[in-house]
Design a protein around this motif. Structure first.
Motif, mmCIF file in Angstrom:
data_model
loop_
_atom_site.group_PDB
_atom_site.id
_atom_site.type_symbol
_atom_site.label_atom_id
_atom_site.label_comp_id
_atom_site.label_asym_id
_atom_site.label_seq_id
_atom_site.Cartn_x
_atom_site.Cartn_y
_atom_site.Cartn_z
ATOM 1 N N VAL A 62 54.415 -11.073 27.004
ATOM 2 C CA VAL A 62 55.410 -10.595 27.960
ATOM 3 C C VAL A 62 55.466 -11.636 29.078
ATOM 4 C CG1 VAL A 62 53.758 -9.060 29.153
ATOM 5 C CG2 VAL A 62 56.217 -8.687 29.406
ATOM 6 N N ALA A 63 56.696 -12.079 29.366
ATOM 7 C CA ALA A 63 56.867 -13.205 30.289
ATOM 8 C C ALA A 63 57.758 -12.831 31.473
ATOM 9 C CB ALA A 63 57.453 -14.415 29.544
ATOM 10 N N PRO A 64 57.165 -12.191 32.502
ATOM 11 C CA PRO A 64 57.954 -11.934 33.711
ATOM 12 C C PRO A 64 58.280 -13.256 34.419
ATOM 13 C CG PRO A 64 55.635 -11.405 34.093
ATOM 14 C CD PRO A 64 55.771 -11.727 32.631
ATOM 15 N N VAL A 65 59.431 -13.278 35.080
ATOM 16 C CA VAL A 65 59.801 -14.422 35.926
ATOM 17 C C VAL A 65 59.813 -13.891 37.350
ATOM 18 C CG1 VAL A 65 61.606 -16.101 36.469
ATOM 19 C CG2 VAL A 65 61.224 -15.403 34.086
ATOM 20 N N HIS A 66 58.978 -14.416 38.203
ATOM 21 C CA HIS A 66 58.935 -13.926 39.588
ATOM 22 C C HIS A 66 60.097 -14.575 40.347
ATOM 23 C CE1 HIS A 66 55.120 -12.364 38.380
ATOM 24 N NE2 HIS A 66 54.468 -13.498 38.460
ATOM 25 N N LEU A 67 61.233 -13.875 40.339
ATOM 26 C CA LEU A 67 62.476 -14.493 40.805
ATOM 27 C C LEU A 67 62.623 -14.483 42.329
ATOM 28 C CD1 LEU A 67 64.746 -15.681 38.960
ATOM 29 C CD2 LEU A 67 66.078 -13.656 39.538
ATOM 30 N N TYR A 68 63.159 -15.548 42.853
ATOM 31 C CA TYR A 68 63.552 -15.693 44.275
ATOM 32 C C TYR A 68 62.369 -15.717 45.251
ATOM 33 C CZ TYR A 68 68.157 -13.981 42.561
ATOM 34 O OH TYR A 68 69.330 -13.776 41.892
ATOM 35 N N GLY A 69 61.133 -15.638 44.742
ATOM 36 C CA GLY A 69 59.983 -15.645 45.660
ATOM 37 C C GLY A 69 59.217 -14.345 45.718
ATOM 38 N N GLN A 70 59.663 -13.358 44.932
ATOM 39 C CA GLN A 70 58.953 -12.072 44.920
ATOM 40 C C GLN A 70 58.467 -11.764 43.501
ATOM 41 O OE1 GLN A 70 59.318 -7.931 47.124
ATOM 42 N NE2 GLN A 70 61.185 -8.369 46.023
ATOM 43 N N MET A 71 57.224 -11.295 43.412
ATOM 44 C CA MET A 71 56.640 -11.052 42.099
ATOM 45 C C MET A 71 57.196 -9.801 41.433
ATOM 46 S SD MET A 71 52.678 -12.132 42.642
ATOM 47 C CE MET A 71 52.265 -11.729 40.939
#
Ligand SMILES: *Cc1c(COP(=O)(O)O)cnc(C)c1O
Length: 366
Positions: free
Chosen positions: A122-131
């Motif tokens: 599972v590959a979350p992307v911590h977008l814009y600076g927030q996890m």
């Protein structure tokens, strides 16, 4: 024009780069080691392995997960294309879960529905600076025996319940010119696993442990000392950089929170947001549509960006790819039509911030 991003270097960077130049050894060497050690320390992990960009960081991280053809990496469709390119380059199949509209990140409830027998990562992307919401993701990964790959390209030293991005699974970071920390082009991989770190170091150097002793078919993923010298002083200033970004974000949100047609971004409880982007949503209540909104902001001299205008599956190259498996992600679809990122960088003046708030408010009201 108030640019959406503005990068300035100091005398510390100049001196360290000069030091490398004068040494005559500009490829991977002691400066890269110094960068790795400091980044690992700040992130709170045992190992950081520097590579030449954030995309190869993702590829290398996936390569040491020993995926087989047909194995699935479950990620978000609302990301920079590199996340998916890396999955495909590593030979795996990309599958997608929907996102949440309060943090723009992968939704653990949707992840739970989309896990199959073939899902390995599972590959979350911590977008814009927030996890992403890591607690339920870690629980799902434990239950289903999945690895966690955190694409942290936009979230250096962001935290979730006090733990940093890249400290939950294998973390990858980018140091591209526009990221919060930069080497021009650069990347790093974080892990607490000694074996994984060792394999990554061998892999990035043609699969070579000692000179001409090849352990695996590797690659050249190396970063240079010249590049590492540019980022080391930035690491020491980074806390101040993030504080300035947080203050700018707070000011923008204070000015925009009651504007009809605009939803200001939120920092969710338990999370430290490092504000790589300050991203509003322009809703149907606004006087103009999102694309016109952005055009008018640019006309007014305010740098604005759309990250990202389409989902990965909206491009033919991916929609028709045999190893891209699409499914409905209605929240991501809506959000992609609403997002506008505004300047939040450290060089904004009070006047700049006031102008951004006034212009956005006026556009929304019509
Ligand atoms: C920038 C970025 C990357 C790729 O990093 P590069 O250094 O440009 O290769 C990967 N994922 C995300 C989410 C990014 O923002």
């Amino acid at each position: 024009m108030i640019p959406i991003t503005s990068v300035r270097f100091g005398t510390e960077e100049e001196e360290l780069v000069l030091q490398v130049l004068r040494s005559g050894s500009i490829a991977q060497g002691p400066m890269v080691k110094r960068f790795e050690d400091r980044f690992a320390e700040l992130t709170g992990v045992k190992h950081a392995v520097a590579v030449n960009n954030g995309t190869t960081a993702l590829v290398a991280a996936l390569q040491v997960m020993d995926l087989e053809p047909g194995d699935e990496v479950l990620t978000t469709p609302f990301t920079f294309v590199a996340t998916v390119n890396a999955i495909l380059e590593a030979g795996a199949t990309a599958t997608f879960a929907d996102i949440r509209d309060d943090d723009f990140n992968i939704d653990p409830a949707s992840v739970a529905e989309r896990i199959t027998d073939r899902t390995k990562v599972v590959a979350p992307v911590h977008l814009y600076g927030q996890m992403a919401d890591m607690a339920p993701l870690v629980a799902l990964a434990d239950t289903h025996g999945l690895r966690i790959l955190e694409d942290s390209a936009q979230s250096h030293l962001a935290t979730y319940n006090g733990r940093a991005a890249g400290a939950f699974g294998i973390g990858t970071f980018s140091f591209y010119a526009t990221k919060n920390l930069t080497t021009g082009e650069g990347g790093i991989i974080t892990t607490n696993d000694d074996t994984i770190a060792d394999r990554l170091r061998v892999l990035r150097n043609q699969g070579m442990r000692e000179r001409y002793v090849y352990e695996v078919a590797g690659h050249n993923y190396r970063l240079t000392d010249l590049q590492a010298a540019v980022v080391i002083p930035q690491l020491e200033r980074y806390e101040a950089t993030v504080s300035a970004r947080q203050a700018n974000a707070a000011r923008l949100s204070q000015g925009l929170q009651n504007v009809r047609g605009v939803v200001a971004p939120q920092q969710l409880a338990g999370r430290k947001h490092v504000w790589h982007q300050y991203t509003i949503r322009v809703t149907d209540d606004a006087a103009v549509g999102r694309d016109e909104f952005v055009a008018k902001l640019l006309e007014a001299g305010i740098g604005a960006g759309i990250y990202y205008p389409k989902l990965i599956g909206d491009y033919d190259a991916y929609r028709n790819h045999p190893r891209v498996s699409l499914s409905a992600t209605p929240v991501a679809e809506r959000v992609a039509q609403q997002v506008v990122s505004l300047p939040v960088h450290t060089w904004l003046s009070d006047d700049d911030l006031a102008k951004i708030i006034d212009t956005v408010s006026a556009l929304a009201a019509g």
